[in-house]
Design a protein around this motif. Sequence first.
Motif, PDB file in Angstrom:
ATOM      1  N   ARG A   1       0.831  -1.213   0.000  1.00 37.67           N
ATOM      2  CA  ARG A   1       0.000   0.000   0.000  1.00 37.67           C
ATOM      3  C   ARG A   1       0.859   1.253   0.000  1.00 37.67           C
ATOM      4  NH1 ARG A   1      -4.292  -2.564   4.314  1.00 37.67           N
ATOM      5  NH2 ARG A   1      -5.764  -3.388   2.759  1.00 37.67           N
ATOM      6  N   THR A   2       1.979   1.203   0.699  1.00 39.07           N
ATOM      7  CA  THR A   2       2.879   2.356   0.698  1.00 39.07           C
ATOM      8  C   THR A   2       3.403   2.635  -0.699  1.00 39.07           C
ATOM      9  OG1 THR A   2       3.561   1.868   2.979  1.00 39.07           O
ATOM     10  CG2 THR A   2       4.992   3.299   1.693  1.00 39.07           C
ATOM     11  N   LEU A   3       3.814   1.577  -1.403  1.00 43.36           N
ATOM     12  CA  LEU A   3       4.285   1.749  -2.771  1.00 43.36           C
ATOM     13  C   LEU A   3       3.169   2.209  -3.701  1.00 43.36           C
ATOM     14  CD1 LEU A   3       6.630  -1.345  -3.185  1.00 43.36           C
ATOM     15  CD2 LEU A   3       7.304   1.054  -3.062  1.00 43.36           C
ATOM     16  N   SER A   4       1.958   1.700  -3.462  1.00 44.56           N
ATOM     17  CA  SER A   4       0.832   2.106  -4.299  1.00 44.56           C
ATOM     18  C   SER A   4       0.550   3.594  -4.152  1.00 44.56           C
ATOM     19  CB  SER A   4      -0.411   1.293  -3.919  1.00 44.56           C
ATOM     20  OG  SER A   4      -1.521   1.681  -4.687  1.00 44.56           O
ATOM     21  N   GLU A   5       0.582   4.082  -2.906  1.00 50.41           N
ATOM     22  CA  GLU A   5       0.361   5.508  -2.684  1.00 50.41           C
ATOM     23  C   GLU A   5       1.501   6.333  -3.263  1.00 50.41           C
ATOM     24  OE1 GLU A   5      -0.110   5.872   1.481  1.00 50.41           O
ATOM     25  OE2 GLU A   5      -2.050   4.821   1.541  1.00 50.41           O
ATOM     26  N   ALA A   6       2.728   5.813  -3.157  1.00 45.69           N
ATOM     27  CA  ALA A   6       3.882   6.540  -3.691  1.00 45.69           C
ATOM     28  C   ALA A   6       3.837   6.632  -5.201  1.00 45.69           C
ATOM     29  CB  ALA A   6       5.170   5.861  -3.245  1.00 45.69           C
ATOM     30  N   SER A   7       3.171   5.686  -5.855  1.00 48.63           N
ATOM     31  CA  SER A   7       3.111   5.708  -7.321  1.00 48.63           C
ATOM     32  C   SER A   7       2.318   6.900  -7.838  1.00 48.63           C
ATOM     33  CB  SER A   7       2.487   4.409  -7.838  1.00 48.63           C
ATOM     34  OG  SER A   7       1.132   4.317  -7.448  1.00 48.63           O
ATOM     35  N   TYR A   8       1.487   7.499  -6.961  1.00 49.23           N
ATOM     36  CA  TYR A   8       0.730   8.689  -7.365  1.00 49.23           C
ATOM     37  C   TYR A   8       1.504   9.972  -7.090  1.00 49.23           C
ATOM     38  CZ  TYR A   8      -3.329   5.612  -7.651  1.00 49.23           C
ATOM     39  OH  TYR A   8      -4.198   4.606  -7.981  1.00 49.23           O
ATOM     40  N   GLY A   9       2.588   9.869  -6.340  1.00 50.48           N
ATOM     41  CA  GLY A   9       3.322  11.072  -5.954  1.00 50.48           C
ATOM     42  C   GLY A   9       4.205  11.587  -7.073  1.00 50.48           C
ATOM     43  N   GLU A  10       4.672  12.794  -6.873  1.00 47.32           N
ATOM     44  CA  GLU A  10       5.555  13.426  -7.837  1.00 47.32           C
ATOM     45  C   GLU A  10       6.942  13.552  -7.230  1.00 47.32           C
ATOM     46  OE1 GLU A  10       3.897  17.148  -8.884  1.00 47.32           O
ATOM     47  OE2 GLU A  10       2.109  16.312  -9.842  1.00 47.32           O
ATOM     48  N   GLY A  11       7.931  13.723  -8.074  1.00 44.95           N
ATOM     49  CA  GLY A  11       9.297  13.889  -7.595  1.00 44.95           C
ATOM     50  C   GLY A  11      10.155  12.701  -7.970  1.00 44.95           C
ATOM     51  N   LYS A  12      11.460  12.931  -7.962  1.00 44.59           N
ATOM     52  CA  LYS A  12      12.422  11.919  -8.376  1.00 44.59           C
ATOM     53  C   LYS A  12      12.928  11.175  -7.141  1.00 44.59           C
ATOM     54  CE  LYS A  12      16.877  11.616 -10.786  1.00 44.59           C
ATOM     55  NZ  LYS A  12      16.630  10.282 -11.230  1.00 44.59           N
ATOM     56  N   TRP A  13      13.037   9.860  -7.270  1.00 42.38           N
ATOM     57  CA  TRP A  13      13.562   9.047  -6.177  1.00 42.38           C
ATOM     58  C   TRP A  13      15.078   9.227  -6.091  1.00 42.38           C
ATOM     59  CZ3 TRP A  13      10.919   5.944  -2.739  1.00 42.38           C
ATOM     60  CH2 TRP A  13       9.561   5.749  -3.004  1.00 42.38           C
TER      61      TRP A  13
END
Length: 374
Positions: free
Chosen positions: A276-288
Motif C-alpha cells: 500500500r505504501t508503494l501504491s500511494e507513492a506511485s501517485y506522488g511526484e518527484g524523483k527518487w
Amino acid sequence: MPDQPFTRVLAWLREPEVSTDLLQIGKSVIAATAAWWLSGYVLDSQMPFLAPWTALLTVHATVHRSFSRGIQTTVASTIGVGISFLIGNFLGVSLWTFALALLVGLAGARLSWIRDEGVAIATTSIFILGSGFSSQQPLLGERIGELALGVAIGLAVNLIVIPPLRDQQAARYVDSINRRMGDVLCSMGREFRESWDTDQSDSWLQETLSMSEELNSAWASVRFARESRRVNPRDYLRARRSASHGSSGSSSAKVGYEDILERVDEGVSHLRNLTRTLSEASYGEGKWDDRFRVEWADIVTDAGKSVADPDADVAPIHDRLNELSSRLVQGELPSQTWPLYGALITSVRHIAVIVDDVASDREAREGEKRSRQK
C-alpha cells in the motif's frame, strides 16, 4: 511421451489430500461391509443395517474424531432405539407415532453434548419404526448391541488401516505461502529498480489478500494435523522408533506450526502495508534518490529470495537496512522524502525479522521430517 498421462495420474494420487481421501473411502467401505457381514451372517440379526450404518458414521478423518464422534453416535443411536422401543410397544406404529418419534428425535439432536451426531436419534427411529417394528418386535438389548458392534468395527478399522497424519498438508501450506511472499518481494525489487505503475501495485495487493485466504486454509490444515496425531498409533510408533535411534524428540517439541503461521501472518500483514505504501507513492511526484532506489531494490529482492528459499545465499538483510539508513541520514535528503523512505525501510525491517524466523522454522521442520523417516 505415452506415459505422461499415467505419470500425472500417479502424481495426483500421491497428493496427500487425494491419497487421504481415497484411503478414507476405502476404510469406510471396509468397516461398513465387515459390520454388515458380522451382523447379518454371523449374528443373524433381524436388522443387519444398523451395524454397518453406525460403522459408516464412525469412520472419520482422524482417530480422535472417530473416538469422540463414535461415542456420540452410540449415545444418540441408543436414545433413538429407546424412543422407538417405547413408542412402538406402548403406542404402536402409525402415522402420528412415527411423526412423534421424529419430533422427539430431532429435538434431542439439539443437545449440545451430542450435537455433531444428534440426528442419529431421529434416523435410528426411522430405521426401526419403518422396518416393520410390529412384526419383528425388536429387543432393546439386541439393537443396542448391533449399534455398539458397528461403532467398534469403525474404530478398529480407523485404528488399524493406516490412520492419517496430516503434517504434510500443513507443511505444504506454509511453504506455499512463503514462496508467494518471496515472489512478491522479488517482483517489488525488480519493478522498483526501474519503474512501477498503479496496476502492478494493485496486483501485489491482491496477491497478499489471496495469501490471507490461503492462510485460513493453512490454519484449518494445521489444526487438523494436530488432531490427526491424537490417539494415533502411527505417531506413537514413530516416537518409539525415534527413541530407539537415540533421538530425544526435542526438535518435534520445538516445531509448532501454529507459531510458524502466526509469524507468516505477520509477514503477510507487513507485506500488504509495504504494498500500500508503494501504491500511494506511485501517485506522488518527484524523483527518487538513486542510492536509495538501487540499494532498497536489492535488499527487497534478496529478502524475497530468503523467504522463498531459506537456503539462498544472500547477505544479512537486517544489517544492510541499517547501513542504508545510516548512509541516508548522513546524506542530504529532502525532509519531505523521509516519511516515505522510512516507511519502506521499516516495513522491510519487520519482514527481515520474519525471514530469519522462517529460515529457522524450515530447518527445524526438516530436522523433524528426517527424524520421522528413520
